[in-house]
Design a protein around this motif. Structure first.
Motif, PDB file in Angstrom:
ATOM      1  N   LEU A   1      33.965  70.146  32.789  1.00  0.00           N
ATOM      2  CA  LEU A   1      34.177  71.588  32.843  1.00  0.00           C
ATOM      3  C   LEU A   1      35.267  71.935  33.847  1.00  0.00           C
ATOM      4  CD1 LEU A   1      33.387  74.433  31.973  1.00  0.00           C
ATOM      5  CD2 LEU A   1      31.575  74.381  33.698  1.00  0.00           C
ATOM      6  N   TRP A   2      35.266  71.279  34.992  1.00  0.00           N
ATOM      7  CA  TRP A   2      36.326  71.496  35.984  1.00  0.00           C
ATOM      8  C   TRP A   2      37.676  71.195  35.368  1.00  0.00           C
ATOM      9  CZ3 TRP A   2      40.377  68.983  38.142  1.00  0.00           C
ATOM     10  CH2 TRP A   2      40.934  69.537  39.311  1.00  0.00           C
ATOM     11  N   ARG A   3      37.750  70.098  34.588  1.00  0.00           N
ATOM     12  CA  ARG A   3      39.009  69.723  33.939  1.00  0.00           C
ATOM     13  C   ARG A   3      39.499  70.822  33.000  1.00  0.00           C
ATOM     14  NH1 ARG A   3      41.585  67.505  29.753  1.00  0.00           N
ATOM     15  NH2 ARG A   3      43.157  66.002  30.363  1.00  0.00           N
ATOM     16  N   LEU A   4      38.603  71.393  32.213  1.00  0.00           N
ATOM     17  CA  LEU A   4      38.982  72.467  31.299  1.00  0.00           C
ATOM     18  C   LEU A   4      39.595  73.644  32.044  1.00  0.00           C
ATOM     19  CD1 LEU A   4      37.383  70.869  29.170  1.00  0.00           C
ATOM     20  CD2 LEU A   4      36.338  73.007  28.463  1.00  0.00           C
ATOM     21  N   ARG A   5      38.928  74.069  33.125  1.00  0.00           N
ATOM     22  CA  ARG A   5      39.360  75.260  33.849  1.00  0.00           C
ATOM     23  C   ARG A   5      40.616  75.033  34.682  1.00  0.00           C
ATOM     24  NH1 ARG A   5      35.348  79.164  34.232  1.00  0.00           N
ATOM     25  NH2 ARG A   5      37.086  80.531  34.777  1.00  0.00           N
ATOM     26  N   ASN A   6      40.767  73.837  35.249  1.00  0.00           N
ATOM     27  CA  ASN A   6      41.798  73.616  36.255  1.00  0.00           C
ATOM     28  C   ASN A   6      42.928  72.680  35.846  1.00  0.00           C
ATOM     29  OD1 ASN A   6      40.576  75.108  38.671  1.00  0.00           O
ATOM     30  ND2 ASN A   6      38.881  73.823  37.977  1.00  0.00           N
ATOM     31  N   VAL A   7      42.811  72.068  34.686  1.00  0.00           N
ATOM     32  CA  VAL A   7      43.886  71.211  34.174  1.00  0.00           C
ATOM     33  C   VAL A   7      44.349  71.708  32.807  1.00  0.00           C
ATOM     34  CG1 VAL A   7      44.555  68.881  33.467  1.00  0.00           C
ATOM     35  CG2 VAL A   7      43.062  69.202  35.454  1.00  0.00           C
ATOM     36  N   VAL A   8      43.412  71.754  31.854  1.00  0.00           N
ATOM     37  CA  VAL A   8      43.760  72.080  30.470  1.00  0.00           C
ATOM     38  C   VAL A   8      44.307  73.504  30.341  1.00  0.00           C
ATOM     39  CG1 VAL A   8      42.867  72.348  28.129  1.00  0.00           C
ATOM     40  CG2 VAL A   8      42.073  70.455  29.567  1.00  0.00           C
ATOM     41  N   ALA A   9      43.536  74.488  30.795  1.00  0.00           N
ATOM     42  CA  ALA A   9      43.943  75.883  30.612  1.00  0.00           C
ATOM     43  C   ALA A   9      45.242  76.226  31.343  1.00  0.00           C
ATOM     44  CB  ALA A   9      42.809  76.825  31.026  1.00  0.00           C
ATOM     45  N   PRO A  10      45.415  75.860  32.624  1.00  0.00           N
ATOM     46  CA  PRO A  10      46.680  76.193  33.286  1.00  0.00           C
ATOM     47  C   PRO A  10      47.903  75.566  32.626  1.00  0.00           C
ATOM     48  CG  PRO A  10      45.004  75.692  34.925  1.00  0.00           C
ATOM     49  CD  PRO A  10      44.427  75.325  33.586  1.00  0.00           C
ATOM     50  N   LYS A  11      47.797  74.302  32.229  1.00  0.00           N
ATOM     51  CA  LYS A  11      48.950  73.640  31.616  1.00  0.00           C
ATOM     52  C   LYS A  11      49.273  74.240  30.254  1.00  0.00           C
ATOM     53  CE  LYS A  11      48.839  69.240  34.038  1.00  0.00           C
ATOM     54  NZ  LYS A  11      48.779  67.774  33.937  1.00  0.00           N
ATOM     55  N   ASN A  12      48.240  74.556  29.486  1.00  0.00           N
ATOM     56  CA  ASN A  12      48.492  75.174  28.186  1.00  0.00           C
ATOM     57  C   ASN A  12      49.001  76.600  28.325  1.00  0.00           C
ATOM     58  OD1 ASN A  12      48.038  73.358  25.941  1.00  0.00           O
ATOM     59  ND2 ASN A  12      45.950  73.186  26.688  1.00  0.00           N
ATOM     60  N   ALA A  13      48.495  77.337  29.307  1.00  0.00           N
ATOM     61  CA  ALA A  13      48.977  78.700  29.533  1.00  0.00           C
ATOM     62  C   ALA A  13      50.461  78.688  29.875  1.00  0.00           C
ATOM     63  CB  ALA A  13      48.175  79.372  30.638  1.00  0.00           C
ATOM     64  N   ARG A  14      50.869  77.739  30.718  1.00  0.00           N
ATOM     65  CA  ARG A  14      52.291  77.629  31.046  1.00  0.00           C
ATOM     66  C   ARG A  14      53.095  77.224  29.819  1.00  0.00           C
ATOM     67  NH1 ARG A  14      54.939  74.566  36.166  1.00  0.00           N
ATOM     68  NH2 ARG A  14      54.631  76.632  37.068  1.00  0.00           N
ATOM     69  N   ARG A  15      52.607  76.245  29.064  1.00  0.00           N
ATOM     70  CA  ARG A  15      53.319  75.778  27.861  1.00  0.00           C
ATOM     71  C   ARG A  15      53.539  76.905  26.864  1.00  0.00           C
ATOM     72  NH1 ARG A  15      51.446  73.990  22.805  1.00  0.00           N
ATOM     73  NH2 ARG A  15      49.264  74.094  23.500  1.00  0.00           N
ATOM     74  N   LEU A  16      52.544  77.784  26.750  1.00  0.00           N
ATOM     75  CA  LEU A  16      52.608  78.877  25.774  1.00  0.00           C
ATOM     76  C   LEU A  16      53.295  80.124  26.321  1.00  0.00           C
ATOM     77  CD1 LEU A  16      48.986  78.430  24.402  1.00  0.00           C
ATOM     78  CD2 LEU A  16      51.111  77.845  23.211  1.00  0.00           C
ATOM     79  N   GLY A  17      53.747  80.065  27.566  1.00  0.00           N
ATOM     80  CA  GLY A  17      54.459  81.206  28.148  1.00  0.00           C
ATOM     81  C   GLY A  17      53.556  82.398  28.426  1.00  0.00           C
ATOM     82  N   LYS A  18      52.298  82.138  28.756  1.00  0.00           N
ATOM     83  CA  LYS A  18      51.354  83.223  29.011  1.00  0.00           C
ATOM     84  C   LYS A  18      51.577  83.825  30.396  1.00  0.00           C
ATOM     85  CE  LYS A  18      49.130  82.726  25.115  1.00  0.00           C
ATOM     86  NZ  LYS A  18      49.194  83.771  24.069  1.00  0.00           N
ATOM     87  N   LYS A  19      51.283  85.109  30.503  1.00  0.00           N
ATOM     88  CA  LYS A  19      51.407  85.808  31.782  1.00  0.00           C
ATOM     89  C   LYS A  19      50.043  85.826  32.478  1.00  0.00           C
ATOM     90  CE  LYS A  19      55.324  88.706  30.453  1.00  0.00           C
ATOM     91  NZ  LYS A  19      55.603  87.994  29.195  1.00  0.00           N
ATOM     92  N   THR A  20      49.685  84.682  33.029  1.00  0.00           N
ATOM     93  CA  THR A  20      48.423  84.527  33.740  1.00  0.00           C
ATOM     94  C   THR A  20      48.713  83.902  35.107  1.00  0.00           C
ATOM     95  OG1 THR A  20      48.062  82.317  32.824  1.00  0.00           O
ATOM     96  CG2 THR A  20      47.130  84.176  31.602  1.00  0.00           C
TER      97      THR A  20
END
Length: 200
Positions: A136-155
């Motif tokens: 779960l830590w991996r999902l929140r702190n590795v997967v989501a941030p890297k994908n958000a950056r890849r997709l150009g999200k404003k988060t």
């Protein structure tokens, strides 16, 4: 080869499991297994790195919302109705064989719950975590941030791709968590493990 303990736990949870040393071997296997049918795919760096959008699309009717020149919403609907669905597991807890997926829209996670003949989870060794909490830590702190950056999200997480800030941004991509304790009863499910790092 790695994954023998994980393989046993996944099989105990009802999943079929295939293990490969390389991504090329896994891609060859999937192209043999999936032929002449309708295929839906989630957005995935793992699938992209394996060349599966191109190779499966050459001999199947493939639906994927980020293909050039397609209507994304329409493609997600067609993917949801496909005979076979492929996605990457965001994380797998090694000690229990539980599969965790996080999603912003719900197209990927909903397709792991109902509606297909078969679902394939593809996961490189980097997706395997020791236990549920670390997964779960991996999902929140590795997967989501890297994908958000890849997709150009404003988060906030996309700005540094470093950790979850538990934001309320409209662009947030971690709105839902699905945990597969066991295989869903309504369809076949297979986990394809690859002994190399793939995707995020």
């Amino acid at each position: 080869m790695a994954f023998e303990e994980l393989r046993k736990r996944l099989e105990d949870n009802g999943f079929a499991v295939s293990v490969f040393a390389t991504g090329a071997e896994a891609a060859d296997y999937l192209n043999r297994e999936i032929d002449g049918t309708t295929v839906g795919c989630g957005g995935s760096m793992t699938l992209r790195e394996l060349g599966l959008y191109e190779s499966l699309g050459a001999h199947n009717e493939l639906h994927y919302h980020s293909l050039p020149g397609v209507n994304s919403a329409e493609e997600m609907g067609k993917a949801a109705a496909a005979d076979v669905y492929l996605l990457s597991a965001n994380a797998i807890a090694e000690n229990t064989g539980e599969i965790l997926s996080i999603d912003g829209i719900g197209n990927r996670t909903s397709s792991t719950l109902f509606g297909h003949r078969k679902v394939y989870f593809i996961a490189g060794k980097n997706k395997v975590s020791p236990d549920f909490d670390s997964a779960l830590w991996r999902l929140r702190n590795v997967v989501a941030p890297k994908n958000a950056r890849r997709l150009g999200k404003k988060t906030p997480c996309a700005a540094k791709a470093d950790k979850c800030y538990n934001c309320s941004s409209p662009d947030r991509i971690c709105n839902a968590l699905v945990v597969h304790y066991k295989k869903m009863g309504s369809m076949d499910m297979e986990v394809v493990l690859v002994d190399q790092e793939l995707g995020f």
